[in-house]
Each structure stands twice: as C-alpha cells, then as structure tokens.
Scaffold this motif. Structure first.
Motif, PDB file in Angstrom:
ATOM      1  N   VAL A 153      -2.991   3.728   4.122  1.00 22.83           N
ATOM      2  CA  VAL A 153      -4.255   3.007   4.250  1.00 22.83           C
ATOM      3  C   VAL A 153      -5.404   3.892   3.796  1.00 22.83           C
ATOM      4  O   VAL A 153      -6.481   3.413   3.429  1.00 22.83           O
ATOM      5  CB  VAL A 153      -4.456   2.488   5.694  1.00 22.83           C
ATOM      6  CG1 VAL A 153      -4.934   3.592   6.631  1.00 22.83           C
ATOM      7  CG2 VAL A 153      -5.428   1.318   5.730  1.00 22.83           C
ATOM      8  N   GLY A 154      -5.164   5.213   3.800  1.00 25.28           N
ATOM      9  CA  GLY A 154      -6.100   6.159   3.201  1.00 25.28           C
ATOM     10  C   GLY A 154      -7.361   6.394   3.993  1.00 25.28           C
ATOM     11  O   GLY A 154      -7.505   5.988   5.149  1.00 25.28           O
ATOM     12  N   LYS A 172     -11.071   3.233   1.255  1.00 29.43           N
ATOM     13  CA  LYS A 172      -9.916   3.026   0.366  1.00 29.43           C
ATOM     14  C   LYS A 172      -9.504   1.552   0.379  1.00 29.43           C
ATOM     15  O   LYS A 172      -9.199   0.962  -0.645  1.00 29.43           O
ATOM     16  CB  LYS A 172      -8.757   3.902   0.829  1.00 29.43           C
ATOM     17  CG  LYS A 172      -7.388   3.552   0.259  1.00 29.43           C
ATOM     18  CD  LYS A 172      -7.214   4.002  -1.162  1.00 29.43           C
ATOM     19  CE  LYS A 172      -5.783   3.787  -1.621  1.00 29.43           C
ATOM     20  NZ  LYS A 172      -5.573   4.217  -3.001  1.00 29.43           N
ATOM     21  N   VAL A 173      -9.484   0.952   1.584  1.00 32.00           N
ATOM     22  CA  VAL A 173      -9.127  -0.462   1.756  1.00 32.00           C
ATOM     23  C   VAL A 173     -10.363  -1.221   2.224  1.00 32.00           C
ATOM     24  O   VAL A 173     -11.030  -0.806   3.179  1.00 32.00           O
ATOM     25  CB  VAL A 173      -7.987  -0.625   2.774  1.00 32.00           C
ATOM     26  CG1 VAL A 173      -7.700  -2.107   3.025  1.00 32.00           C
ATOM     27  CG2 VAL A 173      -6.731   0.082   2.287  1.00 32.00           C
ATOM     28  N   LEU A 228       0.827  -1.208   0.000  1.00 32.41           N
ATOM     29  CA  LEU A 228       0.000   0.000   0.000  1.00 32.41           C
ATOM     30  C   LEU A 228       0.864   1.263   0.000  1.00 32.41           C
ATOM     31  O   LEU A 228       0.562   2.230  -0.710  1.00 32.41           O
ATOM     32  CB  LEU A 228      -0.932  -0.003   1.223  1.00 32.41           C
ATOM     33  CG  LEU A 228      -2.270  -0.728   1.047  1.00 32.41           C
ATOM     34  CD1 LEU A 228      -2.919  -0.973   2.396  1.00 32.41           C
ATOM     35  CD2 LEU A 228      -3.203   0.082   0.143  1.00 32.41           C
ATOM     36  N   LYS A 229       1.931   1.244   0.791  1.00 36.08           N
ATOM     37  CA  LYS A 229       2.843   2.399   0.814  1.00 36.08           C
ATOM     38  C   LYS A 229       3.444   2.650  -0.566  1.00 36.08           C
ATOM     39  O   LYS A 229       3.517   3.791  -1.041  1.00 36.08           O
ATOM     40  CB  LYS A 229       3.969   2.163   1.825  1.00 36.08           C
ATOM     41  CG  LYS A 229       3.591   2.396   3.273  1.00 36.08           C
ATOM     42  CD  LYS A 229       4.832   2.299   4.144  1.00 36.08           C
ATOM     43  CE  LYS A 229       4.518   2.692   5.580  1.00 36.08           C
ATOM     44  NZ  LYS A 229       5.722   2.647   6.437  1.00 36.08           N
ATOM     45  N   ARG A 275     -10.668   3.010   9.323  1.00 37.15           N
ATOM     46  CA  ARG A 275     -11.027   4.360   9.755  1.00 37.15           C
ATOM     47  C   ARG A 275      -9.978   4.817  10.762  1.00 37.15           C
ATOM     48  O   ARG A 275      -9.787   4.177  11.798  1.00 37.15           O
ATOM     49  CB  ARG A 275     -12.424   4.345  10.376  1.00 37.15           C
ATOM     50  CG  ARG A 275     -12.983   5.700  10.765  1.00 37.15           C
ATOM     51  CD  ARG A 275     -14.348   5.542  11.414  1.00 37.15           C
ATOM     52  NE  ARG A 275     -15.299   4.885  10.507  1.00 37.15           N
ATOM     53  CZ  ARG A 275     -16.115   3.910  10.880  1.00 37.15           C
ATOM     54  NH1 ARG A 275     -16.088   3.447  12.117  1.00 37.15           N
ATOM     55  NH2 ARG A 275     -16.948   3.372  10.001  1.00 37.15           N
ATOM     56  N   ASP A 276      -9.278   5.879  10.439  1.00 34.46           N
ATOM     57  CA  ASP A 276      -8.195   6.376  11.296  1.00 34.46           C
ATOM     58  C   ASP A 276      -7.157   5.280  11.579  1.00 34.46           C
ATOM     59  O   ASP A 276      -6.645   5.153  12.692  1.00 34.46           O
ATOM     60  CB  ASP A 276      -8.760   6.923  12.621  1.00 34.46           C
ATOM     61  CG  ASP A 276      -9.706   8.093  12.409  1.00 34.46           C
ATOM     62  OD1 ASP A 276      -9.445   8.899  11.489  1.00 34.46           O
ATOM     63  OD2 ASP A 276     -10.701   8.197  13.151  1.00 34.46           O
ATOM     64  N   GLY A 277      -6.883   4.477  10.558  1.00 36.73           N
ATOM     65  CA  GLY A 277      -5.863   3.437  10.666  1.00 36.73           C
ATOM     66  C   GLY A 277      -6.305   2.181  11.374  1.00 36.73           C
ATOM     67  O   GLY A 277      -5.514   1.241  11.520  1.00 36.73           O
TER      68      GLY A 277
END
Length: 378
Positions: A265-266, A270-271, A234-235, A367-369
């Motif tokens: 992760v956006g 996104k994921v 992802l990075k 959400r928020d990682g």
C-alpha cells in the motif's frame, strides 16, 4: 346476563385491539458470501442495528404499534442469485428493500421490486443506469459513478499532475462503469491513457496485464473494482517494480485494502481512493464518529464501508412510513420522494430520478496501512 356478556365481549375486543401490533418486514440484500463478504456483512450488521433502534422507540403507524422485522438475504454478488432473492423478498411480502451492494445485482433486481411495487433504497449501487431506468421506487443514498469517476479523474490531473495513465477494470457493471467515467474525465494538456486492461472479480494472477502496463511507464494506475482484487494487485505491482500511484473508487476504499495489500500500500499518497459519501462540519463529523463507536460496541467490528449508508437508508424508509402513517408502499412512496432527513451520513433528499441530491465524495489515502481522510468534495 345478556347485557353483561355483551359488555365483556366489547371490553375484551377493545383490549385485543389495543394490544395488537403490526409487523412490518423490511428486506435487506448484500453479498454475505463470496470475495466481498466482509462488505456484505458490514451492511447486514448495520441494517440489524437500525431495526433494533427503530423497535426500541416503540413507534406506531396509523395509531397501531409497529414492530419492524429484517428479512436478510445473500446475493453473493451474483446477478442470478440477486434476482432469485429479490423474488424471494417479494414473496415474503416485504414492504421495502435496502440493497443491493453491487450494481450488477442491484439493477436486475430493481425490475423485480418495481414490478411488485416495492420501494428499494440502495446504500451502495453507483452505476448511473440504476436510477436512469426511471423506476418510481428506486433510490440511492450515495453519489453515482459519473461523479465518482469524474471527480477522481479531475483530482489525478489537476492535483496529482499525472500525465500517463493506465486503466484496469474487473468487467463488472461497477468496475467498468467507474473506469469509463474516469477515462471520460481524464483530460488535460499532455494527459494520455497509455493502456486499458481488464481482469475479473475472481482472478488472482494479474502478471500478464501488469507486465503490459509496466512497459508503458504510467504515472498512475486506475483500477475499477473491489478491494478483494485491488489488494493482491498492489502486491503484484510492487513485485514487478511498478512504482506508479494507484487509484480506485469506493470498491477499494476500505481498511481491508491495507490488510490485503500489506506493505505494498506504500507511503502516504501512493494509493488514492474515493468513498461515495462524506460528511463535513463538526456536528456531522461527531454524528458519524458516534455511529462508528456504537457500531463497534454492538457488533464487535469496525465499520468497513457502507454500514452508515445502510443505517440511514433504513431510517429514511421508516421515516417515510411514519409520515404516511402506513407501511403500504403505495402510501409511503410519495413521502419517500419528498423526504428531508438528517442522518449520520448527512442530509438526505432525492432528486426526480431517485439520486441523492448534492451527493458528496470523500477522498482518502493510506497512512500506516489505514485509511486517512484527504478531503470531502461536493
């Protein structure tokens, strides 16, 4: 005098018999070393918690008090090591095995357990081949890849409305399996698989395959593999300017993915990933929440992924032994085949192949990682 000695000997023998107890060894295998060691340790911690809970109940089998003992082994996600530790557990005379995590280790190990007549319950193996071997003692408490990949494909096409899809797998039994099932299910008007690439479970640089994919302008990248690869991938997607959504199976569906991917992760949506299991209803959701809390209190760590399924697998095996009044595999296996058990992951019953009946999937985003639940699908 002779009569007194006989009575004393009889009394001592009776006391010894009453105080005797049997030790039942349960094997557990997971990768506690290697790139997914965080998942393997999560599994082993859950197995230890289950054994501790069983012993606290003071259970008996056939009228004799029983102490359960965990025999834990590390397969390092390696098929060769997996078969070696499987034979080690057979030699240790375990009465059942909980494991393995990876399909690539579980499938070859399952033949060793089958040949020895030892039941195996996997809390994580999703490759269809595992139960399609038709070994009478092979079971799993999660849905298989055909459901996992197919459900994700349907969600991608019907809900996310994607048209151009790129697929990457890590060449493992699990990664290839779930990617293949995803491709089979990704059907619809205008839907195209624009690229198929592969990497390895130990690779760290995906620039070449991602550059190839970028040129094809996908709406979605599906990855069949584990979080240890998915996070760095992802990075690198972000660094290359690939804005496509990212989707994967239970191997990437961990909180660790958020840590490994960082801000890549956006935003929410996104994921998208799916965990091979899921609970619905207030009662089951509370049971799962209570387990997670107790797991944290006991181990000092949050549940990563498979811990609840390991815990239930141990409990299901012990329940079958209780119903049979014996820890001998030949005696409790018939009870295992017809078990009906309500665990923290829901109701557990097995079909004729050893697959869980009505296996659920839970869809997540980030959400928020952190993982955020979207839906439970049966």
């Amino acid at each position: 005098m002779t009569t007194k000695l006989i009575l004393l000997a009889a009394t001592l023998a009776a006391a010894g018999s009453a105080g005797a107890q049997q030790v039942v060894k349960i094997g557990h295998v997971s990768p506690t070393s290697g790139p997914v060691a965080h998942l393997g340790k999560d599994m082993e911690n859950a197995a230890r918690l289950a054994i501790e809970d069983l012993n606290a109940r003071g259970l008996t089998l056939g009228g004799q008090k029983v102490t359960f003992q965990l025999v834990a082994e590390d397969d390092a996600s390696d098929p060769k090591q997996g078969t070696a530790v499987a034979q080690k557990l057979v030699d240790a005379k375990v009465k059942g095995v909980i494991g393995h995590l990876n399909s690539g280790t579980s499938i070859p190990a399952s033949k060793i357990y089958n040949d020895a007549g030892i039941p195996q319950i996997s809390p994580a193996t999703t490759a269809p081949q595992y139960t399609r071997q038709r070994f009478p003692g092979a079971f799993r408490v999660v849905a298989d890849d055909s459901k996992l990949g197919g459900t994700l494909a349907k969600y991608a096409v019907d809900t996310l409305k994607v048209k151009n899809i790129a697929v990457i797998d890590d060449r493992t039994t699990y990664g290839q399996g779930v990617a293949t099932e995803f491709v089979k299910g990704a059907k619809g008007p205008g839907v195209k698989i624009v690229g198929k690439e592969f990497t390895s479970a130990t690779a760290t640089d995906y620039t070449a395959i991602l550059t190839s994919i970028r040129a094809k302008k996908p709406d979605l990248v599906f990855f069949g593999g584990m979080d240890a690869v998915g996070g760095p991938m992802l990075k690198q997607m972000k660094n290359l300017g690939i804005t496509a959504r990212f989707m994967g199976g239970d191997g990437v569906c961990t909180d660790a993915l958020g840590r490994l991917a960082g801000d890549a992760v956006g935003i929410e949506g996104k994921v998208i990933c799916a965990e091979a299991g899921g609970v619905t209803g207030a009662e089951q959701e509370k049971a799962m929440a209570d387990f997670r809390t107790r797991f944290r209190q006991k181990t000092g760590k949050d549940v990563q992924l498979y811990a609840p399924y390991v815990y239930d697998a141990v409990m299901v095996m012990a329940s079958a032994m209780q119903k049979a009044g014996s820890a001998e595999p030949s005696k409790y296996l018939p009870e295992l085949k017809k078990i009906a058990y309500r665990g923290v992951t829901g109701d557990i019953r097995f079909d004729a192949k050893g697959d869980i009946e009505n296996g659920a999937l839970t869809l997540f985003t980030y959400r928020d990682g952190k993982k955020a639940k979207l839906d439970v699908i049966r």
